[in-house]
Motif scaffolding. Structure first.
Motif, short mmCIF file in Angstrom:
data_model
loop_
_atom_site.label_atom_id
_atom_site.label_comp_id
_atom_site.label_asym_id
_atom_site.label_seq_id
_atom_site.Cartn_x
_atom_site.Cartn_y
_atom_site.Cartn_z
N ILE A 122 7.48 -18.99 -5.62
CA ILE A 122 8.20 -18.29 -6.69
C ILE A 122 8.10 -19.08 -8.00
O ILE A 122 7.94 -18.49 -9.07
N ASN A 123 8.17 -20.39 -7.90
CA ASN A 123 8.16 -21.24 -9.09
C ASN A 123 6.76 -21.69 -9.51
O ASN A 123 6.63 -22.53 -10.39
N SER A 124 5.72 -21.13 -8.91
CA SER A 124 4.36 -21.61 -9.16
C SER A 124 3.70 -21.02 -10.40
O SER A 124 2.59 -21.39 -10.73
N GLY A 125 4.34 -20.10 -11.04
CA GLY A 125 3.74 -19.53 -12.24
C GLY A 125 3.87 -18.03 -12.25
O GLY A 125 4.58 -17.43 -11.43
N GLN A 126 3.19 -17.44 -13.19
CA GLN A 126 3.26 -16.00 -13.36
C GLN A 126 2.64 -15.29 -12.17
O GLN A 126 1.60 -15.70 -11.65
N SER A 127 3.28 -14.23 -11.74
CA SER A 127 2.78 -13.48 -10.60
C SER A 127 1.65 -12.54 -11.01
O SER A 127 1.48 -12.23 -12.18
N LYS A 128 0.88 -12.11 -10.03
CA LYS A 128 -0.20 -11.16 -10.26
C LYS A 128 0.23 -9.83 -9.65
O LYS A 128 0.80 -9.80 -8.56
N PRO A 129 -0.04 -8.74 -10.35
CA PRO A 129 0.37 -7.44 -9.80
C PRO A 129 -0.43 -7.09 -8.54
O PRO A 129 -1.61 -7.41 -8.42
N ILE A 130 0.24 -6.50 -7.60
CA ILE A 130 -0.42 -6.03 -6.39
C ILE A 130 -0.48 -4.51 -6.48
O ILE A 130 0.53 -3.82 -6.40
N ASN A 131 -1.69 -4.04 -6.71
CA ASN A 131 -1.91 -2.60 -6.85
C ASN A 131 -3.14 -2.21 -6.03
O ASN A 131 -3.66 -3.03 -5.26
N GLU A 132 -3.58 -1.01 -6.19
CA GLU A 132 -4.72 -0.52 -5.40
C GLU A 132 -5.98 -1.36 -5.65
O GLU A 132 -6.71 -1.67 -4.71
N GLN A 133 -6.20 -1.78 -6.89
CA GLN A 133 -7.37 -2.60 -7.19
C GLN A 133 -7.30 -3.95 -6.48
O GLN A 133 -8.31 -4.45 -5.98
N PHE A 134 -6.12 -4.52 -6.41
CA PHE A 134 -5.93 -5.78 -5.70
C PHE A 134 -6.36 -5.62 -4.25
O PHE A 134 -7.11 -6.45 -3.71
N TRP A 135 -5.88 -4.57 -3.59
CA TRP A 135 -6.20 -4.36 -2.18
C TRP A 135 -7.68 -4.09 -1.98
O TRP A 135 -8.28 -4.54 -1.00
N GLN A 136 -8.30 -3.37 -2.91
CA GLN A 136 -9.74 -3.11 -2.81
C GLN A 136 -10.53 -4.40 -2.93
O GLN A 136 -11.49 -4.62 -2.17
N ARG A 137 -10.16 -5.27 -3.89
CA ARG A 137 -10.84 -6.55 -4.02
C ARG A 137 -10.65 -7.42 -2.78
O ARG A 137 -11.58 -8.06 -2.30
N LEU A 138 -9.45 -7.42 -2.25
CA LEU A 138 -9.17 -8.20 -1.06
C LEU A 138 -9.98 -7.70 0.13
O LEU A 138 -10.55 -8.48 0.90
N GLU A 139 -10.06 -6.39 0.28
CA GLU A 139 -10.83 -5.82 1.38
C GLU A 139 -12.31 -6.14 1.23
O GLU A 139 -12.99 -6.48 2.19
N ALA A 140 -12.80 -6.07 -0.01
CA ALA A 140 -14.21 -6.41 -0.26
C ALA A 140 -14.49 -7.88 0.09
O ALA A 140 -15.51 -8.19 0.71
N LYS A 141 -13.57 -8.78 -0.26
CA LYS A 141 -13.74 -10.19 0.10
C LYS A 141 -13.73 -10.38 1.61
O LYS A 141 -14.51 -11.15 2.16
N ALA A 142 -12.84 -9.68 2.27
CA ALA A 142 -12.73 -9.80 3.73
C ALA A 142 -14.00 -9.31 4.42
O ALA A 142 -14.36 -9.78 5.49
N GLN A 143 -14.70 -8.35 3.81
CA GLN A 143 -15.91 -7.80 4.39
C GLN A 143 -17.16 -8.57 3.94
O GLN A 143 -18.26 -8.13 4.25
N GLY A 144 -16.94 -9.66 3.20
CA GLY A 144 -18.07 -10.50 2.81
C GLY A 144 -18.61 -10.18 1.43
O GLY A 144 -19.60 -10.76 1.02
N GLY A 145 -17.97 -9.29 0.72
CA GLY A 145 -18.40 -8.98 -0.64
C GLY A 145 -17.80 -9.96 -1.64
O GLY A 145 -17.15 -10.92 -1.28
N SER A 146 -18.03 -9.69 -2.91
CA SER A 146 -17.50 -10.61 -3.93
C SER A 146 -16.40 -10.00 -4.75
O SER A 146 -15.99 -8.94 -4.68
#
Length: 80
Positions: free
Chosen positions: A56-80
């Protein structure tokens, strides 16, 4: 199972024996194991709370939205 011997003053030994007589513990070892498990759980909860507060105290948070989940899924599947 490993063995550990502990020394108790008479007053604590009597207390342990009393707790065993008036509870579901069958012997002093069961009682001590339950105390250690409870202490371990409290310790782990404190560690988790500290990690959450650090996050919580580590700094500004990043929004979690559909783009976030898409990027995360792409990373999990070996994409960039």
């Amino acid at each position: 199972m490993a063995t550990m011997n502990i020394s108790l003053p008479d007053s604590l030994k009597l207390f342990v024996q009393e707790r065993i007589e008036h509870s579901d513990f069958s012997n002093p070892s069961d009682y001590i194991r339950a105390l250690i498990r409870a202490d371990k759980e409290r310790y782990l909860e404190q560690q988790l709370e500290q990690a959450l507060l650090q996050g919580i105290n580590s700094g500004q948070s990043k929004p979690i939205n559909e783009q976030f989940w898409q990027r995360l899924e792409a990373k999990a599947q070996g994409g960039s």
